[in-house]
Design a protein around this motif. Sequence first.
Motif, short mmCIF file in Angstrom:
data_model
loop_
_atom_site.label_atom_id
_atom_site.label_comp_id
_atom_site.label_asym_id
_atom_site.label_seq_id
_atom_site.Cartn_x
_atom_site.Cartn_y
_atom_site.Cartn_z
N ASP A 56 0.85 -1.19 0.00
CA ASP A 56 0.00 0.00 0.00
C ASP A 56 0.88 1.25 0.00
O ASP A 56 1.24 1.79 1.05
CB ASP A 56 -0.91 -0.01 1.23
N LEU A 110 -6.09 -2.12 -5.21
CA LEU A 110 -6.52 -1.79 -3.85
C LEU A 110 -7.78 -0.94 -3.86
O LEU A 110 -8.63 -1.06 -2.96
CB LEU A 110 -5.39 -1.07 -3.12
N SER A 111 -7.94 -0.10 -4.88
CA SER A 111 -9.14 0.73 -4.95
C SER A 111 -10.39 -0.10 -5.23
O SER A 111 -11.51 0.33 -4.94
CB SER A 111 -8.98 1.82 -6.02
N LEU A 112 -10.21 -1.28 -5.81
CA LEU A 112 -11.35 -2.17 -6.02
C LEU A 112 -11.82 -2.79 -4.71
O LEU A 112 -12.99 -3.15 -4.56
CB LEU A 112 -10.98 -3.29 -7.01
N LYS A 113 -10.90 -2.89 -3.76
CA LYS A 113 -11.23 -3.45 -2.45
C LYS A 113 -11.79 -2.39 -1.50
O LYS A 113 -12.62 -2.68 -0.66
CB LYS A 113 -9.98 -4.08 -1.83
N PHE A 114 -11.30 -1.16 -1.67
CA PHE A 114 -11.68 -0.07 -0.76
C PHE A 114 -12.17 1.10 -1.60
O PHE A 114 -11.38 1.74 -2.31
CB PHE A 114 -10.50 0.35 0.11
N SER A 115 -13.43 1.40 -1.53
CA SER A 115 -14.05 2.37 -2.44
C SER A 115 -13.49 3.79 -2.29
O SER A 115 -13.50 4.57 -3.25
CB SER A 115 -15.57 2.40 -2.23
N TYR A 137 -10.35 4.51 -1.60
CA TYR A 137 -8.89 4.45 -1.71
C TYR A 137 -8.39 5.45 -2.75
O TYR A 137 -8.94 5.56 -3.85
CB TYR A 137 -8.44 3.04 -2.09
#
Length: 453
Positions: free
Chosen positions: A318, A357-362, A364
Motif C-alpha cells: 500500500d 486496492l481501490s477495487l477493495k476499498f471504495s 482508496y
Amino acid sequence: MTTKAPCSPGDSLQVFKGTLLHSTDTSPLETLDHRILGVNGMGKIVFIETVDKENELSQKWHFKKEDIRVLRPREEFFIPGLIDTHIHASQYPNMGSCLDLPLLDWLIKYTFPVEAKFKDLKFAEDTYTKVVKRTLRNGTTTACYFATIHTDSSLKLCDIVDKLGQRAFVGKVCMDLNELFPEYKEILCESLSETARFVAELAYRKYPLVNPIVTPRFVPSCSSKLLQQLGSFAKRNNLHIQSHVSESCKEVEVVKGMFPNYKDYSDVYDKHSLLTDKTIMAHGVHLSDDELERFHRKGVAISHCPNSNTSLCSGLFDARNALNHKVNIGLGTDVSGGYSPSVLNAVRGAIDVTKILSLKFSDYEKLTYQEAFRLATLGGSKALGLDKLTGNFEVGKDFDAILVNTNVPFGPFEVFPDDTQQDIFQKFLFLGDDRNMVEVYVAGKKVVPFQES
C-alpha cells in the motif's frame, strides 16, 4: 530558478535546447518547455533557462549557436535518469523464468543455486556485464544492487558498473544462516571480515559513482550477532544499509519464531542498529502502521517492488499508506523476483497495485501516473540519500538523463497530431521501452549508446 553553479574556465560545455520533464517536491510532474540547459565538464547542470535567454547565456558561458543540441519538438524530450532502488544483479540469469513458487520455496529451488555460481569469476563477469548493460539501456542511471556472498565477484560487479558509467550502490551479501539451502552461507567471522575487505577495496579503487552498501540478506538468514556487528560496522563507517523486510506472510512468521521477544520484524532490525536514515528496505508489503511510523522517525526508506510482489504472490504494498506516513519510497525491479529489468515496468506496476486496492476499498486514493514517475526518479534519489546530487533537473545537480525519442523505427507507440505533450509523455510512460531511450547520460557522460572498445 537560479542560473549559477561552479564551472571552471575552459570546461567543456554541453548545451541542449528543448523540452524537459521532471518532478519536484511540490509537483510530481513539471513540464519545462522551450528551455536551454547547460552541463559543464564535471557533469553538473550549470544553467536552465527559457530559450529567450540564449544570447545572454552564450556570452556568459562562451558557446556558439552551432554548439547547441536542439531537440525536435514533440518528438524528443529529456527526463531524469530512472532509479532502481532494489535489484539482484546475481539473479539475472533467472530473469523471466522460475516464477511458479512463493518466496521461500523460490529461494530454495532457484535463487540460492544460481547465486552459488558466482564463485566463478568468469561467470560473474559475463553475467554482471549483461545486467549492467541491460539496465542502462532501460534508462537506469542509478541502481542499488545485491550481489552475492562472494567478495571478489562482488568487486567485479563494481568494476563493470564503473567501466560502463552507471551510478550504483553495490552490496556484498551477508548471511551466516541458511536452513533452507545449507551449502550457500558464510561463517560469522568470514561474513564480517569479507564485508570489511569489500568496503576497503572499493574505497581504494576510488570509483567516483560506485559506493558500498552493507547488505544483510534478511533476518531469516542472519544470526543476531551478525546483524549487530553489521549495524555497528555501518555506523562506524557511515555506510548505507539495504535488506528485505516483511515481503511475505510466511517470512514474517519465520522472523517471529526466530525472535519471539521482539515487537515485530522491523524491531529486529531496529534493535540491531540497522534502521537508520541511510537504510533502504525492500518490499515492506506487510508492515503495520506502527512500523511505518518507526520508518518515518528513523528516516528509513522503502523500495517498492510491485512486479516481484505480485509475481511471487507476496502481497500488495500500500504505497499510499506509506506516503501518508511520510516514508520515502523508491521503486525497484527486484530482478529476478520481478521479471522485468525496466523501472518503467515498476512505474506501471505501482499504479496497477493501487488500482487493485481501490477495487477493495471504495475510498482508496490511487497513485497517479505523475506520482509514480516521481517515485521512479526524485523519490528513488531521496530513498537512497542522493537527492542533493540527482533525481531531477536542478542547477548544481549531476546531469543524469534520458533522451526520449517517440518516433523511433518500429517503436512501441504512435503519436498523433492532436496529442499534447502530456499525452505523449503518458504514452511513453505506459508503452515506451528501451527503443525510445536513444541516449542515456550519467553525470553528463553519454553512456548509451555504448562506446565499444
